[in-house]
Design an enzyme around this catalytic site. Structure first.
Site: not given
Length: 463
Positions: A18, A20, A117, A215-216
């Protein structure tokens, strides 16, 4: 939970994370086309979805959730991604979360609760990473969703400062019934410049029974083969890609990434096909260009003010014009209102002010948008300059501009030889509003060909 979802996250799957402003329908569809197995939408806040209305958009072939207060599209999806799109929800309230889940459970494959987030907006609202220190609230949200919704429920988190606290939090999520846990290998205080803690993700995956999605790792991924290296380093089956996928979404291709221009062209086609806003479209292309923003075309792109203008830079001007004309004809053909399309980020905002009588009956107006990028290094051809020179050549008085501001938008009326002209399109500043009014006057006076203005996206309609 549905067995297909367990399969998707257990069997070496690659997932679009996801993001933004980026994780909208065009990028999601392109990621799937290039080989992604699942795609997450950008984080959507619960109250925005709750006040939206579900509409089937026959013209675009989509399902839209529309905020009726301003006509904007909160979430847009289609059948092509229905079984593989995960709705990421920003929430801090179990009841609101469940209402959203019930509202969208027939249009998405799963629902993910954002618990990672680190942005101030999420933290102040008690959402995102703020939930990492509120296990009882999280337990209530997840339990309520798992019991009340037919969809798989997942959670995406960041690491807590102490490994044992992260493990305890994840085991709590597991006990509540989540289908998978996405783990970003940084704490909420850390940023992309900090190394991703792959070892911490591996330690979690070893202790948990539910699938862990790593993730990351964008800093360490340059090729498709690097995705598998990251997978092994994190001790997981499934990997979630964010920034590296935004830079070039063809990273998902097993055959190797494609040239950036080819990817941008395919993205823009989808952006036009699914009527992406100029804001989202520009953000995605800008993220793809990175250092190429300083190139000659990059500078023209940065100055572009419409999807049409952006498309023209990649040879898609005619494609964009044709698609928009087909939509106008389709609407006129069935005699109904224009469906929810958002040709330009400001169009939805403009609808808020349609009741304001700025453009009166003695003003001739056209739906014109001023695009600064068209006139780079050609200041002498700016609409205001051309109109001023034409007035002098014809011994008319200097054009007079009257500009009205409503909230953060501007509309200008120009008077030339006792006749008033304007653009019905609200601009983001006074200078652009005056240029738009001057361009409308040039078109109406026959000094700027209407066909040219339609082609370059300055004139939004030929009606």
């Amino acid at each position: 939970m549905p067995c297909w979802f367990i399969y998707l996250v257990e069997e070496n799957k690659n997932i679009l994370a996801p993001m933004v402003k980026a994780g909208t329908l065009p990028l999601r569809l392109l990621a799937l086309r290039y080989g992604a197995d699942l795609v997450y939408c950008e984080e959507l806040i619960d109250w925005k979805l709750l006040r939206s209305v579900r509409r089937e958009n026959a013209l675009l072939g989509t399902v839209d959730f529309i905020d009726e207060s301003d006509g904007s599209v909160v979430f847009r999806t289609c059948d092509s991604e229905k079984s593989r799109v995960v709705l990421q929800l920003g929430t801090c309230n179990a009841d609101r979360a469940l209402q959203v889940a019930k509202k969208l459970e027939n249009d998405v494959a799963a629902i993910d609760i954002n618990m990672g987030c680190p942005k101030e907006f999420s933290l102040k609202g008690g959402m995102g990473a703020a939930l990492l220190t509120q296990p009882e609230k999280v337990k209530n949200i997840i339990t309520t969703l798992v019991k009340g919704c037919t969809l798989p429920i997942t959670a995406k988190i960041r690491l807590l400062p102490k490994p044992e606290d992260t493990l305890a939090f994840c085991k709590m999520l597991q006990a509540c019934g989540v289908a998978a846990i996405g783990v970003h290998g940084r704490t909420k205080e850390q940023r992309p410049r900090h190394a991703n803690n792959n070892e911490a993700i591996a330690a979690l995956a070893k202790e948990l029974d539910v699938p862990v999605i790593a993730n990351g790792g964008s800093k360490e991924i340059e090729t498709h083969e690097d995705i598998d290296k990251f997978r092994v380093a994190c001790g997981v089956n499934s990997v979630m890609l964010a920034r590296v996928a935004l830079w070039n979404v063809s990273i998902f291709r097993k055959e190797g990434a494609l040239p950036l221009d080819e990817v941008i062209v395919e993205y823009l086609k989808l952006a036009v096909q699914y009527d992406s806003s100029v804001g989202n479209t520009k953000y995605c292309v800008q993220s793809m260009l990175r250092e190429l923003q300083e190139s000659p075309r990059g500078k023209l792109f940065l100055a572009a003010q419409s999807v049409q203008g952006i498309c023209s830079l990649w040879g898609l001007g005619d494609f964009c014009s044709k698609m928009q004309e087909e939509r106008r004809n389709a609407c006129n053909g069935v005699g109904e209102e224009k469906p929810e399309t958002i040709e330009g980020e400001r169009m939805a905002k403009r609808r808020k002010h349609e009741h304001i009588e700025v453009v009166s009956s003695d003003v001739t107006a056209l739906p014109v948008v001023f695009q600064r990028g068209i006139y780079v290094n050609r200041d002498a051809e700016l609409p205001k300059t051309r109109l001023l020179m034409w007035s002098r050549q014809n011994n008319f008085k200097q054009p007079v501009y009257t500009t009205t501001q409503v909230e953060k938008l501007f509309c200008s009326v120009i008077e030339v030889d006792n006749v008033k002209y304007s653009s019905s399109y609200w601009e983001k500043n006074k200078r652009f509003a005056e240029q738009g009014a001057a361009l409308a006057a040039l078109i109406i006076l026959g000094l700027e060909p209407k066909e040219k203005a339609l082609k370059d996206g300055s004139l939004l309609s030929s009606d």
